[in-house]
Structure formats: structure tokens, C-alpha cells
Scaffold this active site. Sequence first.
Site: not given
Length: 184
Positions: A54-55, A50-52
Site C-alpha cells: 500500500e505504502i 500488506i503494508c509495504p
Amino acid sequence: MLTVGDKLPNFKLKGTVSLEKNKEFQDISNDTYKGKWTVLFAWPKDFTFICPTEIAEFGKHNKDFQDRDAQVLGLSTDSEFVHHAWRTHHPDLKNLPFPMLADIKRELSSALGILHKEEGVALRATFIADPEGIIRHVSVNDLSVGRNVKETVRTLDALQTDELCPCNWQKGEETLTSKLQKAG
């Protein structure tokens, strides 16, 4: 957890700012972008799923934040070297236009109150602070749910009006303050 009206804590962290040799890292503190709005967002771990998304989305909207005199700062408890490796190997992160802060001692995450109680990693928290460093907005998602970057931009727009903004208000629309003034 810190909330609206609190001051962002003082910090000085290594930031991964580039993939260019000998320009990869920079010390970033709360004074680095003094006088600007700050959009500080945290994610749990590098090299996850999920993190990439958002980033990369914050990266795509970086000009929107710059147009509003705001500096985006990303944060996780990974080291600057892990951030660098991730940026090197993930196509959506190679050209990020904002620093990825390394909070390996968990000092800033702890001061913000955003460490997950069991996992010990940062929650998906977003803080918007005004140019004086006063927190004006906080949102936190569970580890399994990504945030909406367009909503962060909309919230920043509303905060910068310094007026009463109704639900779903968008930049350029009339605020409640202006409606009240017309009615008065």
C-alpha cells in the site's frame, strides 16, 4: 471514529521524510501543508506484508495527488526510527515522496478513532480532508485487506468537482450536475 464533516484533529508528529543524513526527520503538523487537500492513510505495523504494498502504491501515485494539490501523509504507531529502518531496508520504500508519521503515543490514531480494539495498532484507514481540514471521505479496511489507491485518487477527483458524481465516475466524464443543468 471521525467521519465526513468532522475536522481532522490537531497533531504534531515526527515524520520520516528522507534517508539523507541529518535530514531524515521533520516535525509535521496539521499546519505544515495548510491550504492543501490532505490524504492521510494509516497502516497497522512496519515490517509486515500488506503494508509495504500500500505504502509503495501511494508513493507511485504521489504525483497524481500533487497534481490535485493534495499532500499524502502516511501514519502508523511505529516510531520514526522504525520507519527509517524499514525505508532503509525495503527497496520499494527507499524513495518515498511523502512523510511517514510516527504516532507512538497513539494520540492521532486515538483521536481519529482508528485503533484496532484487540491489537492496539492503527486500522487501514484513509481520510481525505479538504483545504480547511474538514474530512470529506473516510474508508477503513480490516487488517488483512489492502486498499485501492486508484480509488482514493478517483474519490479525490470527485470531491474536487464539488458536483454530483455517479457510481464509477472518472475524471473528465460528465457529472450528474452538468447533466441536470443541460436537461433543465
